[in-house]
Write an enzyme that holds these catalytic residues in place. Structure first.
Site, short mmCIF file in Angstrom:
data_model
loop_
_atom_site.label_atom_id
_atom_site.label_comp_id
_atom_site.label_asym_id
_atom_site.label_seq_id
_atom_site.Cartn_x
_atom_site.Cartn_y
_atom_site.Cartn_z
N ASP A 1 -4.64 -6.23 5.38
CA ASP A 1 -5.73 -6.99 5.99
C ASP A 1 -5.75 -8.42 5.46
O ASP A 1 -6.26 -9.33 6.11
CB ASP A 1 -7.08 -6.32 5.69
CG ASP A 1 -7.25 -5.03 6.48
OD1 ASP A 1 -6.82 -5.02 7.65
OD2 ASP A 1 -7.77 -4.05 5.93
N ASN B 1 0.86 -1.19 0.00
CA ASN B 1 0.00 0.00 0.00
C ASN B 1 0.89 1.24 0.00
O ASN B 1 2.11 1.12 -0.03
CB ASN B 1 -0.96 -0.02 1.20
CG ASN B 1 -0.21 -0.06 2.50
OD1 ASN B 1 0.51 0.86 2.85
ND2 ASN B 1 -0.33 -1.18 3.24
N PRO C 1 -3.65 -11.62 10.82
CA PRO C 1 -4.10 -11.34 12.20
C PRO C 1 -4.27 -9.84 12.39
O PRO C 1 -3.47 -9.05 11.85
CB PRO C 1 -2.97 -11.87 13.07
CG PRO C 1 -1.82 -12.13 12.17
CD PRO C 1 -2.31 -12.21 10.77
N ASP C 2 -5.29 -9.43 13.14
CA ASP C 2 -5.46 -8.01 13.46
C ASP C 2 -4.55 -7.72 14.66
O ASP C 2 -4.90 -8.02 15.82
CB ASP C 2 -6.92 -7.70 13.77
CG ASP C 2 -7.16 -6.21 13.85
OD1 ASP C 2 -6.30 -5.50 14.40
OD2 ASP C 2 -8.19 -5.75 13.34
O1 PMT Z 1 2.96 6.14 6.39
P1 PMT Z 1 2.44 7.48 5.88
O2 PMT Z 1 2.66 7.64 4.39
O3 PMT Z 1 2.97 8.63 6.69
O4 PMT Z 1 0.85 7.49 6.05
C1 PMT Z 1 0.31 7.48 7.32
C2 PMT Z 1 -0.90 6.52 7.42
C3 PMT Z 1 -2.01 7.02 6.54
C4 PMT Z 1 -0.47 5.11 7.00
C5 PMT Z 1 -1.30 6.49 8.94
O5 PMT Z 1 -1.60 7.79 9.36
C6 PMT Z 1 -2.52 5.60 9.18
O6 PMT Z 1 -3.65 6.02 9.04
N1 PMT Z 1 -2.22 4.33 9.56
C7 PMT Z 1 -3.22 3.25 9.70
C8 PMT Z 1 -3.46 2.63 8.36
C9 PMT Z 1 -4.43 1.47 8.42
O7 PMT Z 1 -4.07 0.39 8.08
O8 PMT Z 1 -5.61 1.77 8.89
P2 PMT Z 1 -6.84 0.70 9.04
O9 PMT Z 1 -8.01 1.57 9.30
O10 PMT Z 1 -6.86 -0.21 7.88
O11 PMT Z 1 -6.46 -0.13 10.33
C10 PMT Z 1 -6.96 0.19 11.63
C11 PMT Z 1 -5.91 -0.09 12.68
O12 PMT Z 1 -5.66 -1.50 12.72
C12 PMT Z 1 -4.58 0.56 12.43
O13 PMT Z 1 -4.06 1.01 13.66
C13 PMT Z 1 -3.71 -0.56 11.86
O14 PMT Z 1 -2.36 -0.37 12.18
C14 PMT Z 1 -4.29 -1.78 12.57
N2 PMT Z 1 -4.20 -3.06 11.85
C15 PMT Z 1 -4.79 -3.23 10.65
C16 PMT Z 1 -4.75 -4.47 10.04
C17 PMT Z 1 -4.09 -5.54 10.69
N3 PMT Z 1 -4.01 -6.73 10.14
N4 PMT Z 1 -3.50 -5.34 11.87
C18 PMT Z 1 -3.55 -4.13 12.47
O15 PMT Z 1 -2.98 -3.97 13.56
#
Ligand code: PMT
Length: 399
Positions: free
Chosen positions: A278, A209, A306-307
């Site tokens: 994901d 990504n 895994p989350d």
């Molecule tokens: O890296 P940059 O270019 O500076 O950009 C910053 C960013 C946009 C990546 C950052 O600010 C951000 O928003 N990071 C989270 C990105 C994300 O994956 O969001 P999500 O809404 O899909 O996930 C929700 C949360 O679950 C996040 O804290 C993520 O780290 C966590 N997650 C998601 C999937 C997974 N398998 N395990 C996780 O721990």
């Protein structure tokens, strides 16, 4: 605190006498540095009388500048306040010029610099000035918005330097935030993730990504600068490791999870800024997948990863650990972010609107911080500033 007040050549220089008085009255140590232009408006002796120290002004004055005076002053200050900051000085700072003692100090320092601009309203609105201010803001200088009203040149508009009391109040607010931040974070252990994960399809292809890692690295850098012990687990990015940060490189979501399992027991806070995949490829091929002459479609089976953040949050009660996640969304930002806060059992979530040039890869970001009981929308600013605000919010709200 040690305050270096830089005075440059504008009529508003007279207001800086009051600014010096306010800092001295509040028992700060003040060193005034004047440019030649400033001395056309105010006598250095006036500043000396108020600050109790001779004004410094010359890079090449051997008497004043005991060898490397600009370096000594650059290190001495806790905060540099340039008031008034003329359009000329602002342009010089943007260019990285070092043609007088003040600009040389600014180039040689890693301390915070606050600018109180003062100029004619047409100069303030000139595209060159606007661009200069934008660049300086991106470089973390704190640029105070000038006031509007009647100006010394007869024009009416924006560009008047703020009153001394307003500059003083903003400087103090800034210093308190920084010292409070240090008090809170000193010695706390932070585990932070950053960057993307790469999920291999075959030895030469992967699903990834757009995360650059900048947001997570900014949090790591600021946390370490205010005394936290930081371990940063990052996916593949091309960023330098911030000072005093322990870095672990990983490639896939599974590897990130394994590394987190080794580290989380030690942490007081886990901040999950990584854009973790994901889904991963179910069965990555050992050899490069060949293009088949007669096959138009290729199906790749994906399975859930895994989350990680939810898994860590499920352990937090036993280990007295606070867990902060991010929510990167292209629509219904607050609604989805609040769902993630609850579903993943987080203590706080940073809602991040992404897509169309926002969030990912950018130097700047605009987060909304949502805890179980409160919500705070931040202004658009550098990722480093957002990192400050996150750490400040956690400290103030006792998250
Ligand atoms: O890296 P940059 O270019 O500076 O950009 C910053 C960013 C946009 C990546 C950052 O600010 C951000 O928003 N990071 C989270 C990105 C994300 O994956 O969001 P999500 O809404 O899909 O996930 C929700 C949360 O679950 C996040 O804290 C993520 O780290 C966590 N997650 C998601 C999937 C997974 N398998 N395990 C996780 O721990």
């Amino acid at each position: 605190m040690k305050i270096l007040i830089g005075v440059t050549g504008g009529i508003a220089a007279y207001k800086s006498l009051e600014l010096v008085r306010l800092f001295i009255k509040a028992q700060h140590e003040v060193q005034v540095v004047m440019t030649d232009g400033a001395k056309e408006f105010i006598q250095p002796l006036s500043f000396q009388a108020l600050s109790g120290k001779p004004v410094r002004d010359g890079v090449f004055n051997t008497e004043q500048e005991a060898g490397m005076g600009h370096i000594e002053l650059a290190r001495w200050a806790d905060l540099i306040v340039i008031a008034p900051a003329t359009a000329e000085t602002i342009a010089k700072l943007r260019m990285g010029r070092a043609d007088n003692l003040l600009t040389t100090i600014c180039l040689a320092t890693n301390k915070p610099i606050m600018l109180a601009p003062a100029m004619n309203s047409v100069m303030w609105k000139n595209e060159a000035t606007i661009e200069n201010i934008e660049v300086l803001t991106q470089r973390e200088m704190i640029v105070l918005q000038p006031a509007s009203g009647e100006q010394a040149c007869g024009e009416v508009g924006e560009g008047r330097m703020l009153e001394a009391q307003a500059i003083f109040d903003l400087a103090i607010e800034f210093l308190i935030d920084h010292t409070e931040l240090k008090k809170y974070w000193q010695g706390k252990k932070l585990l932070i993730t950053a960057g993307p994960t790469f999920e291999d399809i075959d030895p030469v292809r992967f699903i990834a990504n757009k995360s650059s890692g900048k947001m997570g690295f900014a949090i790591a850098e600021v946390a370490a600068s205010v005394g936290a012990e930081v371990t940063l687990i990052t996916g593949p990015v091309s960023l330098n490791t911030p000072l005093k940060v322990i870095r672990k490189n990983v490639h896939t979501a599974t590897q990130m999870f394994e590394e987190i399992k080794k580290q989380y027991l030690d942490a007081d806070y886990f901040i999950s800024a990584a854009a973790v995949a994901d889904y991963r490829v179910d069965n990555p091929q050992k050899h490069k997948i060949k293009k088949m002459a007669k096959q138009e479609n290729l199906t790749i089976e994906l399975v859930k990863t895994p989350d990680i953040v939810a898994w860590v949050a499920s352990k937090k009660q036993q280990h007295n650990l606070k867990v902060i996640g991010f929510a990167a969304e292209t629509q219904q930002l607050l609604e989805y972010a609040k769902q993630k806060l609850v579903n993943k059992n987080l203590d706080m979530i940073c809602a991040n609107l992404v897509g169309e040039g926002k969030g990912f890869e950018q130097q700047q970001n605009q987060l909304t911080l949502i805890s179980q009981s409160a919500i705070k929308e931040l202004n658009l600013s550098s990722k480093k500033q957002q990192a400050f605000e996150i750490l400040n919010y956690i400290a103030k709200e006792k998250i």
